[in-house]
Write a protein that holds these residues in place. Structure first.
Motif, PDB file in Angstrom:
ATOM      1  N   PHE A 220       0.053  -3.234  -3.066  1.00 26.08           N
ATOM      2  CA  PHE A 220      -1.288  -2.725  -3.360  1.00 26.08           C
ATOM      3  C   PHE A 220      -2.210  -2.880  -2.156  1.00 26.08           C
ATOM      4  O   PHE A 220      -2.972  -1.974  -1.820  1.00 26.08           O
ATOM      5  CB  PHE A 220      -1.864  -3.449  -4.573  1.00 26.08           C
ATOM      6  CG  PHE A 220      -3.296  -3.117  -4.848  1.00 26.08           C
ATOM      7  CD1 PHE A 220      -3.649  -1.885  -5.374  1.00 26.08           C
ATOM      8  CD2 PHE A 220      -4.311  -4.030  -4.577  1.00 26.08           C
ATOM      9  CE1 PHE A 220      -4.988  -1.565  -5.634  1.00 26.08           C
ATOM     10  CE2 PHE A 220      -5.645  -3.726  -4.827  1.00 26.08           C
ATOM     11  CZ  PHE A 220      -5.977  -2.495  -5.350  1.00 26.08           C
ATOM     12  N   GLY A 221      -2.159  -4.026  -1.510  1.00 25.32           N
ATOM     13  CA  GLY A 221      -3.011  -4.244  -0.345  1.00 25.32           C
ATOM     14  C   GLY A 221      -2.739  -3.244   0.764  1.00 25.32           C
ATOM     15  O   GLY A 221      -3.677  -2.762   1.426  1.00 25.32           O
ATOM     16  N   THR A 222      -1.482  -2.900   0.961  1.00 25.03           N
ATOM     17  CA  THR A 222      -1.125  -1.910   1.983  1.00 25.03           C
ATOM     18  C   THR A 222      -1.684  -0.542   1.624  1.00 25.03           C
ATOM     19  O   THR A 222      -2.180   0.193   2.495  1.00 25.03           O
ATOM     20  CB  THR A 222       0.397  -1.839   2.135  1.00 25.03           C
ATOM     21  OG1 THR A 222       0.892  -3.137   2.487  1.00 25.03           O
ATOM     22  CG2 THR A 222       0.803  -0.824   3.191  1.00 25.03           C
ATOM     23  N   ALA A 286      -7.472 -10.278 -10.261  1.00 24.23           N
ATOM     24  CA  ALA A 286      -8.752 -10.223  -9.558  1.00 24.23           C
ATOM     25  C   ALA A 286      -8.609 -10.718  -8.129  1.00 24.23           C
ATOM     26  O   ALA A 286      -9.169 -10.136  -7.189  1.00 24.23           O
ATOM     27  CB  ALA A 286      -9.798 -11.050 -10.309  1.00 24.23           C
ATOM     28  N   LYS A 287      -7.836 -11.780  -7.941  1.00 24.01           N
ATOM     29  CA  LYS A 287      -7.611 -12.308  -6.586  1.00 24.01           C
ATOM     30  C   LYS A 287      -6.891 -11.278  -5.720  1.00 24.01           C
ATOM     31  O   LYS A 287      -7.207 -11.103  -4.527  1.00 24.01           O
ATOM     32  CB  LYS A 287      -6.784 -13.592  -6.682  1.00 24.01           C
ATOM     33  CG  LYS A 287      -6.521 -14.289  -5.342  1.00 24.01           C
ATOM     34  CD  LYS A 287      -7.797 -14.854  -4.753  1.00 24.01           C
ATOM     35  CE  LYS A 287      -7.529 -15.895  -3.663  1.00 24.01           C
ATOM     36  NZ  LYS A 287      -6.654 -15.455  -2.583  1.00 24.01           N
ATOM     37  N   GLN A 288      -5.949 -10.553  -6.300  1.00 30.32           N
ATOM     38  CA  GLN A 288      -5.236  -9.509  -5.570  1.00 30.32           C
ATOM     39  C   GLN A 288      -6.198  -8.425  -5.099  1.00 30.32           C
ATOM     40  O   GLN A 288      -6.149  -7.990  -3.934  1.00 30.32           O
ATOM     41  CB  GLN A 288      -4.166  -8.896  -6.474  1.00 30.32           C
ATOM     42  CG  GLN A 288      -3.482  -7.652  -5.929  1.00 30.32           C
ATOM     43  CD  GLN A 288      -2.450  -7.105  -6.896  1.00 30.32           C
ATOM     44  OE1 GLN A 288      -1.392  -7.682  -7.081  1.00 30.32           O
ATOM     45  NE2 GLN A 288      -2.761  -5.978  -7.524  1.00 30.32           N
ATOM     46  N   GLN A 290      -9.540  -8.706  -4.812  1.00 28.09           N
ATOM     47  CA  GLN A 290     -10.507  -9.296  -3.880  1.00 28.09           C
ATOM     48  C   GLN A 290      -9.928  -9.424  -2.477  1.00 28.09           C
ATOM     49  O   GLN A 290     -10.588  -9.077  -1.480  1.00 28.09           O
ATOM     50  CB  GLN A 290     -10.934 -10.670  -4.397  1.00 28.09           C
ATOM     51  CG  GLN A 290     -11.813 -10.605  -5.625  1.00 28.09           C
ATOM     52  CD  GLN A 290     -11.959 -11.968  -6.298  1.00 28.09           C
ATOM     53  OE1 GLN A 290     -11.122 -12.847  -6.132  1.00 28.09           O
ATOM     54  NE2 GLN A 290     -13.012 -12.133  -7.082  1.00 28.09           N
ATOM     55  N   ASP A 291      -8.708  -9.902  -2.383  1.00 25.03           N
ATOM     56  CA  ASP A 291      -8.089 -10.079  -1.062  1.00 25.03           C
ATOM     57  C   ASP A 291      -7.934  -8.751  -0.339  1.00 25.03           C
ATOM     58  O   ASP A 291      -8.144  -8.666   0.882  1.00 25.03           O
ATOM     59  CB  ASP A 291      -6.721 -10.756  -1.211  1.00 25.03           C
ATOM     60  CG  ASP A 291      -6.824 -12.222  -1.596  1.00 25.03           C
ATOM     61  OD1 ASP A 291      -7.933 -12.782  -1.516  1.00 25.03           O
ATOM     62  OD2 ASP A 291      -5.794 -12.805  -1.989  1.00 25.03           O
ATOM     63  N   ALA A 292      -7.556  -7.714  -1.087  1.00 24.25           N
ATOM     64  CA  ALA A 292      -7.368  -6.398  -0.464  1.00 24.25           C
ATOM     65  C   ALA A 292      -8.691  -5.802  -0.010  1.00 24.25           C
ATOM     66  O   ALA A 292      -8.796  -5.246   1.091  1.00 24.25           O
ATOM     67  CB  ALA A 292      -6.664  -5.459  -1.450  1.00 24.25           C
ATOM     68  N   LEU A 293      -9.739  -5.930  -0.833  1.00 20.35           N
ATOM     69  CA  LEU A 293     -11.024  -5.317  -0.501  1.00 20.35           C
ATOM     70  C   LEU A 293     -11.784  -6.107   0.562  1.00 20.35           C
ATOM     71  O   LEU A 293     -12.580  -5.529   1.312  1.00 20.35           O
ATOM     72  CB  LEU A 293     -11.883  -5.188  -1.756  1.00 20.35           C
ATOM     73  CG  LEU A 293     -11.378  -4.222  -2.828  1.00 20.35           C
ATOM     74  CD1 LEU A 293     -12.340  -4.182  -3.997  1.00 20.35           C
ATOM     75  CD2 LEU A 293     -11.165  -2.825  -2.265  1.00 20.35           C
ATOM     76  N   ALA A 294     -11.547  -7.408   0.636  1.00 15.60           N
ATOM     77  CA  ALA A 294     -12.279  -8.234   1.603  1.00 15.60           C
ATOM     78  C   ALA A 294     -11.999  -7.814   3.041  1.00 15.60           C
ATOM     79  O   ALA A 294     -12.819  -8.073   3.930  1.00 15.60           O
ATOM     80  CB  ALA A 294     -11.923  -9.706   1.403  1.00 15.60           C
ATOM     81  N   ARG A 295     -10.876  -7.169   3.271  1.00 20.95           N
ATOM     82  CA  ARG A 295     -10.562  -6.698   4.629  1.00 20.95           C
ATOM     83  C   ARG A 295     -11.420  -5.490   5.016  1.00 20.95           C
ATOM     84  O   ARG A 295     -11.468  -5.113   6.189  1.00 20.95           O
ATOM     85  CB  ARG A 295      -9.075  -6.341   4.730  1.00 20.95           C
ATOM     86  CG  ARG A 295      -8.146  -7.532   4.550  1.00 20.95           C
ATOM     87  CD  ARG A 295      -6.726  -7.196   4.991  1.00 20.95           C
ATOM     88  NE  ARG A 295      -6.064  -6.240   4.117  1.00 20.95           N
ATOM     89  CZ  ARG A 295      -5.345  -6.567   3.039  1.00 20.95           C
ATOM     90  NH1 ARG A 295      -5.235  -7.836   2.674  1.00 20.95           N
ATOM     91  NH2 ARG A 295      -4.761  -5.645   2.309  1.00 20.95           N
TER      92      ARG A 295
END
Length: 383
Positions: A220-222, A286-288, A290-295
Motif C-alpha cells: 500500500f505504501g508503494t 490507521a498506522k499503515q 499514517q506511515d504512508a501519508l507522512a512521507r
C-alpha cells in the motif's frame, strides 16, 4: 409445597445472579467510555481560542470548490442538507462534491431492497450537477463481516456510474483499497497549483471474505508513493470513510448513558465489528495509512464515519484533518474537543474547501456549513 417454594427461590436466585453478572459486564463497557463536554445542536460549536480567522479570502473569486460530506445514506424527503449542497456546489463546472461513505443505510445496495436503495442514491445524485465522487463506507459493504464480499459496494458503483446525466465517479472501484486518483483542476487553470483527490477504502482490509484478486498488487505504501509522485504540483485531498483523528463516538466518546447502555446490550448479543478507532485492528490499519501519508503530507485528510463536524490542526500526516460525517440528520451522534481540535459540533452539515488566489498566492480555505444556516459558522485559511 416447601419443595416447590424452594425451587422457585433457586430460580429467582439464579436470575438475580445472572442479572448482576450482566450489570457487571455492561458496567465494564461503560467504564471504558471516554467522557468530555459534548457540543450538540443545543450548544454553540466548540471553536478553539486564538484561531486565526481574519485575512480569509472571502472576497476573492473561488477558482475551485470541494464539498466534503459523509454518511448521507438516510436522507429525508426534500432533505435540507442535500438542498444546501446543491446551493453551495457552484459554479457547477468548478465544483466537486465528495461523498465520504455510508451513502446507503443500512446494508448498501441489496437485491431484496433494491428499489428503496436506488431511490436514496438517486436523491443524492440529483442534488447537484457538479461532479459527484462517491467513496464507499462500511454500510455500503453490508451489515457484517461475513457480508463484506464486495458485492454490495460494486452494485452501488455500477448504479452510480450509470447515472444518465454523467459527471459522476466512484472511488476506489471494484472493492479495492486504492489509492485511486481523480484530478479536479490542472495546474495553471485558475491557480498555480492543481487540485486532486486521492481516495482510500479500508474495507477490503477489514473484510475476511473480500475477493481482491482483481485489485492492484504491491504494498500500500508503494502505491501511495506512486500516486503522489504524479501530484507534486497539486493540492492533494485524501478522502476515506475512516478517520485518523476524532472526538466522536467512534473514538470511544460517550453518546450519553442511555444510548451507551442500549448499545452495550446490543453488542452483547451481536459480535462487534472492528470499526471503532480504539479497536486493535483499526489501530494497525490507521498506522499503515499514517506511515504512508507522512512521507507526502497532503493538504487535507477527510473522512466521515463519526456523525459530526470536526476540524483538527496539522500533524505529521496532513496539514489538516476534517471529519464531515453529518450528512443525515437522523444519524447525528456527539462530538467533543480533544487534543488538536479546532472546531467541533454535532449537527447536520458539511465542510467546504475553497481554493482562491489571495494577495497573489494560492489560498485554500475551509468553511463549515451547518444545515439551515446560509452563512458558514466557521472558516479559516489552511496554514
Amino acid at each position: 409445597m416447601n419443595r416447590k417454594r424452594a425451587g422457585r427461590w433457586r430460580v429467582f436466585g439464579l436470575g438475580i445472579i445472572l442479572l448482576l453478572a450482566l450489570v457487571v459486564v455492561v458496567a465494564g463497557c461503560q467504564a471504558g467510555r471516554l467522557r468530555g463536554e459534548n457540543y450538540g445542536a443545543d450548544d454553540k460549536p466548540y471553536v478553539r481560542r486564538n484561531v486565526p480567522l481574519d485575512a480569509i479570502a472571502t472576497g476573492d473569486q473561488v477558482a475551485y470548490r470541494v464539498i466534503l460530506v459523509g454518511d448521507t445514506g438516510e436522507p429525508m424527503p426534500g432533505d435540507p442538507t442535500l438542498a444546501a449542497i446543491g446551493r453551495w456546489a457552484v459554479p457547477q463546472e468548478r465544483a466537486a462534491v465528495v461523498l465520504l461513505g455510508d451513502n446507503l443505510y443500512p446494508d448498501g445496495l441489496t437485491a431484496d431492497d433494491r428499489a428503496r436503495g436506488e431511490a436514496i442514491l438517486r436523491q443524492q445524485l440529483a442534488a447537484t450537477s457538479a461532479l459527484r465522487i462517491f467513496v464507499p463506507g462500511n454500510h455500503d459493504w453490508g451489515p457484517s463481516p461475513q457480508d463484506w464480499t464486495g458485492a454490495h459496494v460494486v452494485a452501488q458503483q455500477e448504479f452510480v456510474l450509470a447515472w444518465p446525466e454523467g459527471n459522476v465517479d466512484f472511488l476506489p472501484r471494484d472493492g479495492c483499497a486504492g489509492p485511486a486518483v481523480r484530478e479536479l483542476l490542472k495546474p495553471g487553470d485558475g491557480l498555480e497549483q492543481g487540485i486532486a483527490v486521492v481516495a482510500i477504502d479500508w474495507m477490503p482490509w477489514f473484510s475476511p471474505v473480500a475477493d481482491t484478486s482483481q485489485c492492484p498488487d504491491g504494498d500500500f505504501g508503494t502505491r501511495i508513493d506512486a500516486a503522489f509522485s504524479a501530484l507534486k504540483r497539486h493540492f492533494v485531498i485524501v478522502v476515506s470513510h475512516f478517520p485518523l483523528r476524532s472526538g466522536g463516538t467512534r473514538a470511544g466518546f460517550s453518546r450519553g448513558f442511555i444510548i451507551d447502555l442500549f448499545m452495550d446490550f446490543y453488542y452483547l448479543l451481536r459480535p462487534r465489528p472492528p470499526l471503532n478507532m480504539y479497536n486493535p485492528q483499526y489501530m494497525v490499519l490507521a498506522k499503515q495509512v499514517q506511515d504512508a501519508l507522512a512521507r507526502h503530507r497532503p493538504l487535507v485528510y477527510a473522512a466521515g464515519h463519526d456523525h459530526s463536524l470536526q476540524i483538527f490542526e496539522s500533524d505529521e500526516v496532513a496539514q489538516m484533518h476534517i471529519v464531515s460525517g453529518a450528512g443525515s440528520a437522523g444519524k447525528i451522534t456527539t462530538a467533543t474537543s480533544v487534543a488538536g481540535t479546532i472546531f467541533a459540533h454535532a449537527v447536520p452539515g458539511f465542510a467546504v474547501l475553497d481554493f482562491a488566489i489571495h494577495d497573489g498566492i494560492d489560498t485554500p480555505v475551509v468553511r463549515i456549513v451547518e444545515t439551515g444556516q446560509e452563512v458558514p459558522v466557521f472558516q479559516m485559511r489552511i496554514p
